[in-house]
Design an enzyme around this catalytic site. Structure first.
Site, mmCIF file in Angstrom:
data_model
loop_
_atom_site.group_PDB
_atom_site.id
_atom_site.type_symbol
_atom_site.label_atom_id
_atom_site.label_comp_id
_atom_site.label_asym_id
_atom_site.label_seq_id
_atom_site.Cartn_x
_atom_site.Cartn_y
_atom_site.Cartn_z
ATOM 1 N NE ARG A 99 -4.216 -1.532 0.133
ATOM 2 C CZ ARG A 99 -4.365 -2.600 -0.664
ATOM 3 N NH1 ARG A 99 -3.420 -2.887 -1.556
ATOM 4 N NH2 ARG A 99 -5.446 -3.337 -0.603
ATOM 5 C CG HIS B 6 -3.470 -0.788 -6.793
ATOM 6 N ND1 HIS B 6 -3.891 -0.194 -5.638
ATOM 7 C CD2 HIS B 6 -3.496 -2.112 -6.546
ATOM 8 C CE1 HIS B 6 -4.166 -1.117 -4.720
ATOM 9 N NE2 HIS B 6 -3.931 -2.298 -5.256
HETATM 10 P P1 NDP Z 1 -1.517 -11.615 4.853
HETATM 11 O O1 NDP Z 1 -2.448 -11.114 5.898
HETATM 12 O O2 NDP Z 1 -1.626 -13.041 4.423
HETATM 13 O O3 NDP Z 1 -0.003 -11.389 5.307
HETATM 14 C C1 NDP Z 1 0.406 -10.254 5.968
HETATM 15 C C2 NDP Z 1 1.817 -10.472 6.484
HETATM 16 O O4 NDP Z 1 2.287 -9.271 7.092
HETATM 17 C C3 NDP Z 1 1.876 -11.560 7.555
HETATM 18 O O5 NDP Z 1 3.050 -12.325 7.438
HETATM 19 C C4 NDP Z 1 1.901 -10.754 8.847
HETATM 20 O O6 NDP Z 1 2.530 -11.421 9.921
HETATM 21 C C5 NDP Z 1 2.742 -9.580 8.421
HETATM 22 N N1 NDP Z 1 2.498 -8.426 9.307
HETATM 23 C C6 NDP Z 1 1.362 -7.742 9.503
HETATM 24 N N2 NDP Z 1 1.547 -6.765 10.411
HETATM 25 C C7 NDP Z 1 2.834 -6.855 10.798
HETATM 26 C C8 NDP Z 1 3.627 -6.144 11.713
HETATM 27 N N3 NDP Z 1 3.128 -5.123 12.440
HETATM 28 N N4 NDP Z 1 4.906 -6.528 11.883
HETATM 29 C C9 NDP Z 1 5.411 -7.555 11.181
HETATM 30 N N5 NDP Z 1 4.704 -8.277 10.279
HETATM 31 C C10 NDP Z 1 3.442 -7.927 10.093
HETATM 32 O O7 NDP Z 1 -1.684 -10.640 3.611
HETATM 33 P P2 NDP Z 1 -1.411 -10.955 2.070
HETATM 34 O O8 NDP Z 1 -0.069 -11.559 1.946
HETATM 35 O O9 NDP Z 1 -2.559 -11.667 1.464
HETATM 36 O O10 NDP Z 1 -1.421 -9.469 1.466
HETATM 37 C C11 NDP Z 1 -0.520 -8.504 1.945
HETATM 38 C C12 NDP Z 1 -0.915 -7.120 1.432
HETATM 39 O O11 NDP Z 1 -0.600 -6.996 0.058
HETATM 40 C C13 NDP Z 1 -2.403 -6.800 1.491
HETATM 41 O O12 NDP Z 1 -2.799 -6.415 2.794
HETATM 42 C C14 NDP Z 1 -2.517 -5.674 0.491
HETATM 43 O O13 NDP Z 1 -2.339 -4.432 1.128
HETATM 44 C C15 NDP Z 1 -1.372 -5.924 -0.475
HETATM 45 N N6 NDP Z 1 -1.850 -6.311 -1.812
HETATM 46 C C16 NDP Z 1 -1.555 -5.512 -2.882
HETATM 47 C C17 NDP Z 1 -1.965 -5.851 -4.140
HETATM 48 C C18 NDP Z 1 -1.629 -5.005 -5.304
HETATM 49 O O14 NDP Z 1 -2.253 -5.157 -6.357
HETATM 50 N N7 NDP Z 1 -0.659 -4.145 -5.217
HETATM 51 C C19 NDP Z 1 -2.735 -7.072 -4.395
HETATM 52 C C20 NDP Z 1 -2.980 -7.839 -3.210
HETATM 53 C C21 NDP Z 1 -2.557 -7.455 -1.972
HETATM 54 P P3 NDP Z 1 1.886 -12.762 10.544
HETATM 55 O O15 NDP Z 1 2.043 -13.820 9.441
HETATM 56 O O16 NDP Z 1 2.721 -13.069 11.692
HETATM 57 O O17 NDP Z 1 0.461 -12.447 10.832
HETATM 58 C C1 OXD Z 2 -5.739 -6.174 -2.848
HETATM 59 C C2 OXD Z 2 -5.366 -5.258 -3.930
HETATM 60 O O1 OXD Z 2 -5.653 -5.800 -1.678
HETATM 61 O O2 OXD Z 2 -5.666 -5.569 -5.097
HETATM 62 O O3 OXD Z 2 -6.141 -7.315 -3.172
HETATM 63 O O4 OXD Z 2 -4.735 -4.236 -3.676
#
Ligand code: NDP
Ligand code: OXD
Length: 309
Positions: free
Chosen positions: A224, A272
């Site tokens: 993000r 995006h």
């Molecule tokens: P998940 O919820 O599966 O994974 C999030 C990861 O971040 C986990 O490993 C989590 O740790 C870690 N995390 C969260 N908060 C913290 C913190 N404070 N400190 C350390 N680690 C942290 O999400 P996804 O992998 O499915 O997606 C990640 C992000 O990617 C989405 O939230 C979205 O914003 C972005 N995204 C962007 C897209 C785009 O088109 N650009 C498309 C899809 C997603 P833990 O495993 O320990 O919980």
């Molecule tokens: C998502 C994205 O969060 O597309 O899936 O950004």
């Protein structure tokens, strides 16, 4: 009872078709033609306008059309007693893995330097680094970060990743906590951000953290825009501390015309678009959760609103 579909960018038709294949009895109502709000049982949404979800008195579950859910949690009026489910879509995971691997390889294989050489008609081989000598860091080891890590591990990169809870992923050193964050940053010649946007992660990529990267590092932010403090990144690019950045996401989208990123030679701006949610692959998990909820089973990928992801 019907499902409400709301998304400005997504065409509802493929969603209606794909959901219909899994749940032929599901009635999908596309905003603004929602009929009687009392009828709506599920809401499948991307960036819903403030107040929309609060106006659905019999809502049973909020289903995000994205993996991130900050676009829903930003509405202070969302019904807090209704489960919020984030999207896990194999198509999205594949798309993100492709994009991350493509950009890591782009920097690893020194493509920006070859592109500059081509512009100047310079014929010169640049030393090639073996992946085991290239240190790549991944912030966020969830669905997307762990898939990207596994793909990068298959090339043999020297990988370290950061998450909130402890992980075990073959081929990657996994760290947690603030010390772990700095340990990942200090070794990452290429840093990938795949964190969710939460209170804790907003602005996490600032002068201090980006400054902890090795001289000449590259940043790939596919999470993000608000993870990055833009002025700090621009200053570090100006200073040459960061050699280049691939930015798929921005605080304000579309990126305003006058934003310096558009013209910054070392910044790749993407609209995006690194990974799309594909109805063809995503509808089955959405339908599965609807079935689970209807049969009284717990849904999968329910968000912890306190954690924000
Ligand atoms: P998940 O919820 O599966 O994974 C999030 C990861 O971040 C986990 O490993 C989590 O740790 C870690 N995390 C969260 N908060 C913290 C913190 N404070 N400190 C350390 N680690 C942290 O999400 P996804 O992998 O499915 O997606 C990640 C992000 O990617 C989405 O939230 C979205 O914003 C972005 N995204 C962007 C897209 C785009 O088109 N650009 C498309 C899809 C997603 P833990 O495993 O320990 O919980
Ligand atoms: C998502 C994205 O969060 O597309 O899936 O950004």
């Amino acid at each position: 009872m019907p499902l409400l579909f709301y998304s400005e960018p997504d065409d509802p038709v493929p969603w209606i078709e794909a959901l219909g294949e899994h749940l032929p009895d599901l009635e999908v109502r596309v905003w603004p033609e929602i009929g009687n709000p009392d009828d709506i049982e599920f809401a499948l949404v991307w960036q819903p306008p403030r107040g929309l979800l609060a106006a659905l008195p019999h809502l049973q579950a909020i289903l995000s059309l994205g993996a991130g859910v900050e676009h829903i949690l930003a509405d202070p009026d969302i019904p807090r007693n209704v489960p919020l489910v984030r999207l896990v879509d194999p198509g999205l995971t594949t798309g993100m893995t492709e994009f991350v691997v493509m950009r890591v390889l782009h920097y690893h294989r020194r493509m920006p330097e070859y592109e500059a050489q081509r512009r100047d008609r310079v014929w010169q081989l640049l030393p090639q680094t073996h992946p085991s000598d290239r240190r790549v860091g991944i912030l966020g080891l969830g669905e997307l970060g762990s898939a990207a890590s596994r793909a990068l591990a298959s090339f043999g990169f020297d990988l370290a990743g950061w998450s909130r809870s402890a992980k075990s992923i073959d081929g990657i050193a996994t760290l947690q906590g603030e010390d772990g964050l700095f340990a990942v940053l200090e070794r990452s010649e290429i840093l990938v951000c795949l964190l969710p946007l939460t209170r804790e992660t907003e602005g996490i990529l600032d002068a201090t953290t980006l400054g902890a990267l090795p001289q000449g590092a590259h940043l790939i932010n596919v999470a993000r825009g608000a993870h990055v403090v833009d002025n700090d990144l621009l200053s570090l690019l100006d200073a040459g501390h960061i050699s280049g950045a691939t930015l798929d996401v921005f605080r304000n989208e579309p990126l305003p015309d006058d934003h310096p990123y558009w013209t910054y030679p070392q910044v790749m701006v993407m609209p995006h678009a690194s990974a799309w949610t594909l109805p063809k692959t995503a509808a089955s998990t959405v339908a599965d959760n609807i079935r689970r909820h209807r049969s009284g089973k717990p849904m999968t990928h329910v968000v912890n609103p306190e954690q924000g992801y």
